[in-house]
Design a protein around this motif. Structure first.
Motif, PDB file in Angstrom:
ATOM      1  N   VAL A 205       0.828  -1.208   0.000  1.00  0.00           N
ATOM      2  CA  VAL A 205       0.000   0.000   0.000  1.00  0.00           C
ATOM      3  C   VAL A 205       0.866   1.263   0.000  1.00  0.00           C
ATOM      4  CG1 VAL A 205      -1.838   1.222   1.264  1.00  0.00           C
ATOM      5  CG2 VAL A 205      -1.854  -1.253   1.165  1.00  0.00           C
ATOM      6  N   GLU A 206       2.172   1.075   0.208  1.00  0.00           N
ATOM      7  CA  GLU A 206       3.096   2.215   0.358  1.00  0.00           C
ATOM      8  C   GLU A 206       2.613   3.111   1.493  1.00  0.00           C
ATOM      9  OE1 GLU A 206       3.916   4.097  -3.409  1.00  0.00           O
ATOM     10  OE2 GLU A 206       3.999   2.163  -4.460  1.00  0.00           O
ATOM     11  N   TYR A 207       2.360   2.478   2.636  1.00  0.00           N
ATOM     12  CA  TYR A 207       1.780   3.188   3.778  1.00  0.00           C
ATOM     13  C   TYR A 207       2.910   3.724   4.667  1.00  0.00           C
ATOM     14  CZ  TYR A 207      -1.629   4.348   7.375  1.00  0.00           C
ATOM     15  OH  TYR A 207      -2.428   5.026   8.266  1.00  0.00           O
ATOM     16  N   TYR A 208       3.384   4.907   4.326  1.00  0.00           N
ATOM     17  CA  TYR A 208       4.554   5.497   4.991  1.00  0.00           C
ATOM     18  C   TYR A 208       4.343   5.814   6.470  1.00  0.00           C
ATOM     19  CZ  TYR A 208       5.457   5.987   0.020  1.00  0.00           C
ATOM     20  OH  TYR A 208       5.598   5.726  -1.310  1.00  0.00           O
ATOM     21  N   LYS A 238       9.417   8.997  -4.927  1.00  0.00           N
ATOM     22  CA  LYS A 238       8.205   9.695  -5.383  1.00  0.00           C
ATOM     23  C   LYS A 238       8.033  11.063  -4.727  1.00  0.00           C
ATOM     24  CE  LYS A 238       5.591   5.491  -6.454  1.00  0.00           C
ATOM     25  NZ  LYS A 238       4.367   4.709  -6.177  1.00  0.00           N
ATOM     26  N   GLY A 239       8.969  11.446  -3.859  1.00  0.00           N
ATOM     27  CA  GLY A 239       8.874  12.739  -3.195  1.00  0.00           C
ATOM     28  C   GLY A 239       7.796  12.787  -2.119  1.00  0.00           C
ATOM     29  N   LYS A 240       7.345  11.618  -1.661  1.00  0.00           N
ATOM     30  CA  LYS A 240       6.305  11.565  -0.631  1.00  0.00           C
ATOM     31  C   LYS A 240       6.878  11.778   0.770  1.00  0.00           C
ATOM     32  CE  LYS A 240       2.860  10.095  -3.368  1.00  0.00           C
ATOM     33  NZ  LYS A 240       1.564  10.757  -3.536  1.00  0.00           N
ATOM     34  N   ILE A 241       8.130  11.333   0.969  1.00  0.00           N
ATOM     35  CA  ILE A 241       8.817  11.494   2.249  1.00  0.00           C
ATOM     36  C   ILE A 241      10.258  11.894   1.968  1.00  0.00           C
ATOM     37  CG2 ILE A 241       7.381   9.881   3.573  1.00  0.00           C
ATOM     38  CD1 ILE A 241       9.526   7.737   3.123  1.00  0.00           C
ATOM     39  N   THR A 242      10.945  12.359   3.015  1.00  0.00           N
ATOM     40  CA  THR A 242      12.367  12.680   2.899  1.00  0.00           C
ATOM     41  C   THR A 242      13.161  11.699   3.751  1.00  0.00           C
ATOM     42  OG1 THR A 242      12.404  14.143   4.829  1.00  0.00           O
ATOM     43  CG2 THR A 242      11.772  15.123   2.699  1.00  0.00           C
ATOM     44  N   PHE A 243      14.466  11.680   3.552  1.00  0.00           N
ATOM     45  CA  PHE A 243      15.285  10.793   4.378  1.00  0.00           C
ATOM     46  C   PHE A 243      15.170  11.170   5.850  1.00  0.00           C
ATOM     47  CE2 PHE A 243      19.075   9.328   6.550  1.00  0.00           C
ATOM     48  CZ  PHE A 243      19.072   7.992   6.182  1.00  0.00           C
ATOM     49  N   GLY A 244      15.041  12.443   6.118  1.00  0.00           N
ATOM     50  CA  GLY A 244      14.884  12.891   7.502  1.00  0.00           C
ATOM     51  C   GLY A 244      13.674  12.274   8.184  1.00  0.00           C
ATOM     52  N   ASP A 245      12.653  11.939   7.400  1.00  0.00           N
ATOM     53  CA  ASP A 245      11.449  11.329   7.964  1.00  0.00           C
ATOM     54  C   ASP A 245      11.690   9.904   8.445  1.00  0.00           C
ATOM     55  OD1 ASP A 245       9.864  13.597   7.399  1.00  0.00           O
ATOM     56  OD2 ASP A 245       9.485  12.887   5.354  1.00  0.00           O
ATOM     57  N   ILE A 246      12.686   9.234   7.873  1.00  0.00           N
ATOM     58  CA  ILE A 246      12.881   7.814   8.193  1.00  0.00           C
ATOM     59  C   ILE A 246      14.219   7.532   8.877  1.00  0.00           C
ATOM     60  CG2 ILE A 246      11.375   7.116   6.294  1.00  0.00           C
ATOM     61  CD1 ILE A 246      14.920   6.250   5.810  1.00  0.00           C
ATOM     62  N   GLU A 247      15.080   8.543   9.010  1.00  0.00           N
ATOM     63  CA  GLU A 247      16.434   8.292   9.519  1.00  0.00           C
ATOM     64  C   GLU A 247      16.436   7.600  10.878  1.00  0.00           C
ATOM     65  OE1 GLU A 247      20.625  10.616  10.462  1.00  0.00           O
ATOM     66  OE2 GLU A 247      18.710  11.504  11.045  1.00  0.00           O
ATOM     67  N   SER A 248      15.684   8.133  11.838  1.00  0.00           N
ATOM     68  CA  SER A 248      15.731   7.558  13.183  1.00  0.00           C
ATOM     69  C   SER A 248      15.203   6.132  13.194  1.00  0.00           C
ATOM     70  CB  SER A 248      14.942   8.432  14.167  1.00  0.00           C
ATOM     71  OG  SER A 248      13.574   8.501  13.792  1.00  0.00           O
ATOM     72  N   SER A 249      14.183   5.857  12.374  1.00  0.00           N
ATOM     73  CA  SER A 249      13.638   4.500  12.308  1.00  0.00           C
ATOM     74  C   SER A 249      14.638   3.533  11.680  1.00  0.00           C
ATOM     75  CB  SER A 249      12.337   4.494  11.503  1.00  0.00           C
ATOM     76  OG  SER A 249      11.331   5.226  12.165  1.00  0.00           O
ATOM     77  N   LEU A 250      15.306   3.959  10.622  1.00  0.00           N
ATOM     78  CA  LEU A 250      16.300   3.105   9.976  1.00  0.00           C
ATOM     79  C   LEU A 250      17.463   2.835  10.918  1.00  0.00           C
ATOM     80  CD1 LEU A 250      17.375   1.596   7.532  1.00  0.00           C
ATOM     81  CD2 LEU A 250      18.216   3.769   6.621  1.00  0.00           C
TER      82      LEU A 250
END
Length: 422
Positions: A205-208, A238-250
């Motif tokens: 679903v690409e559920y960010y 797709k420009g829906k999120i940035t790396f900053g949005d996922i950095e801490s989770s990764l």
């Protein structure tokens, strides 16, 4: 597709076809026919496809033949044999549920624009005792909207992985994500299969919004890392999120500390250290993480000796426990385990792959400066989690190497480097 183990018997095409055609009354006919069907995926030829089709059309009801037919169906799907579609379609009405499942899956792999085939697949949702998850996924992958009303009842089915598939597939077919919170909740389900399955559904679903929940889920790092990598790659691309949005989770997934996991299990009384050590061998990583967290909190002084003992006796040869032992020795800052951890860093056996990244993180956690050149050497690896873990460990040891990977071929490593350097 990962083909590392696809031809472990080193069979030729002739040998594989001969095995597939073995009479059922020969000794070990069961495994030999199955092995033949499995190994023909290495030979994308007309002869192989013909042999697989012929095997499927042999409807002898003996168990050994049913097993071989199921594998032949799967192999045709992996070979994307368009010519086999009529044969696969005929199997949709088979009495053997697993044969039907493999036929549906293979049609999904091959692809078709024939809506009458898709309608036959959708009608399977009205038949009892089918493998509904595979059927629902396949219909969603084909974007077959006429199936919507037949999928809806499965959002309240009695099997969690089917419910997850139904909700996520409806979200894809209707572009309405309002029920996806229910799928995210499966990350904390008691059923390990439901926890694992819903990650694929969240990817589809690409559920960010689920990224942070995936990072904390009590599931093997392999499932969580695959989920966040695919979601991040799609979202950033797709420009829906940035790396900053996922950095801490990764970073949280790569460091993989038990204290960062939201537990689904609990103890009604404090277990012994011996019990907790045994839990590290469990196939449900939710139980492994709870054991690791309890070891760190309750038995930090006694734990290193117990971990080294189980490593020497069993864990050195058990890839799940090996991973947890290496990681815990690092979290316990047990410097005397330096050589063991370095050995794990260099273990290139495919099944011990998770332990390599865990070892890199452990070297950072025990804060051994002499590990710096060793970790720098691993930056040449193409393995994502090992390289990312080594970069985090080097930073922990006071060595920032992000500028060296600013143009890395991997999207997330490149994004992390540029994020750190900006």
């Amino acid at each position: 597709m990962d083909n590392r183990f696809s031809n472990i018997f080193n069979l030729t095409e002739d040998q594989a076809i001969a095995l597939l055609k073995k009479p059922l009354n020969t000794e070990d006919g069961t495994s030999e026919r199955y092995v033949g069907a499995a190994h023909l995926i290495n030979f994308p030829t007309e002869r192989s496809i013909n042999a697989l089709i012929e095997a499927i059309e042999d409807r002898d009801p003996a168990l050994e033949n049913r097993i071989a037919r199921r594998k032949a169906l799967e192999s045709l799907g992996r070979l994307k044999a368009v010519r086999a579609l009529p044969t696969l379609r005929a199997c949709l009405s088979d009495e053997d549920v697993l044969t039907v499942e493999n036929a549906v899956w293979s049609i999904g792999e091959i692809g078709t624009e024939d809506e009458s085939i898709l309608e036959e697949i959708a009608n399977l949702l009205g038949k009892p005792n089918q493998t509904y998850r595979v059927i629902i996924h396949t219909l969603a992958n084909f974007d077959y909207k006429p199936a919507i009303d037949r999928i809806k009842p499965f959002t309240n089915y009695d099997e969690e992985s089917v419910v997850s598939a139904a909700i996520s597939s409806l979200a894809r077919l209707t572009e309405d994500n309002s029920q996806m919170g229910r799928v995210v909740e499966f990350l904390q389900n008691d059923n390990i299969n439901a926890r694992r399955a819903c990650i694929q559904d969240l990817i589809d679903v690409e559920y960010y919004p689920a990224i942070s929940a995936i990072a904390k889920a009590p599931i093997s790092i392999a499932f969580r890392l695959r989920g966040i990598r695919l979601l991040a790659a799609k979202g950033i691309g797709k420009g829906k999120i940035t790396f900053g949005d996922i950095e801490s989770s990764l970073d949280r997934i790569i460091r993989d500390r038990p204290q960062d996991i939201e537990m689904v299990h609990e103890y009604d009384q404090l277990p012994s250290l011996e019990f907790l050590i045994r839990e590290l061998y469990h196939t449900d990583f939710g139980r492994c993480y709870l054991a690791g967290k309890t070891i760190l909190e309750t038995y930090p002084a006694q734990a290193p000796e117990a971990l080294l003992k189980t490593y020497a006796e069993e864990a050195h040869n058990d890839y799940g426990a090996h991973f947890h032992v290496v990681k815990l020795l690092g979290l316990l800052k047990h410097k005397s385990s330096y050589d063991l951890i370095v050995e794990a860093l260099h273990n290139d056996s495919p099944q011990f792959q998770k332990s390599r990244a865990a070892a890199a993180i452990a070297l950072g956690n025990i804060h051994e400066i002499r590990a710096i050149p060793i970790l720098k050497e691993t930056l040449n690896t193409p393995i994502f989690d090992l390289k990312y873990a080594s970069l985090l460990a080097l930073e922990q040891l006071g060595e920032s190497c992000w500028s060296e990977v600013a143009n890395d071929q991997n999207l997330l490593i490149k994004a992390k480097a540029n994020y750190k350097l900006s």
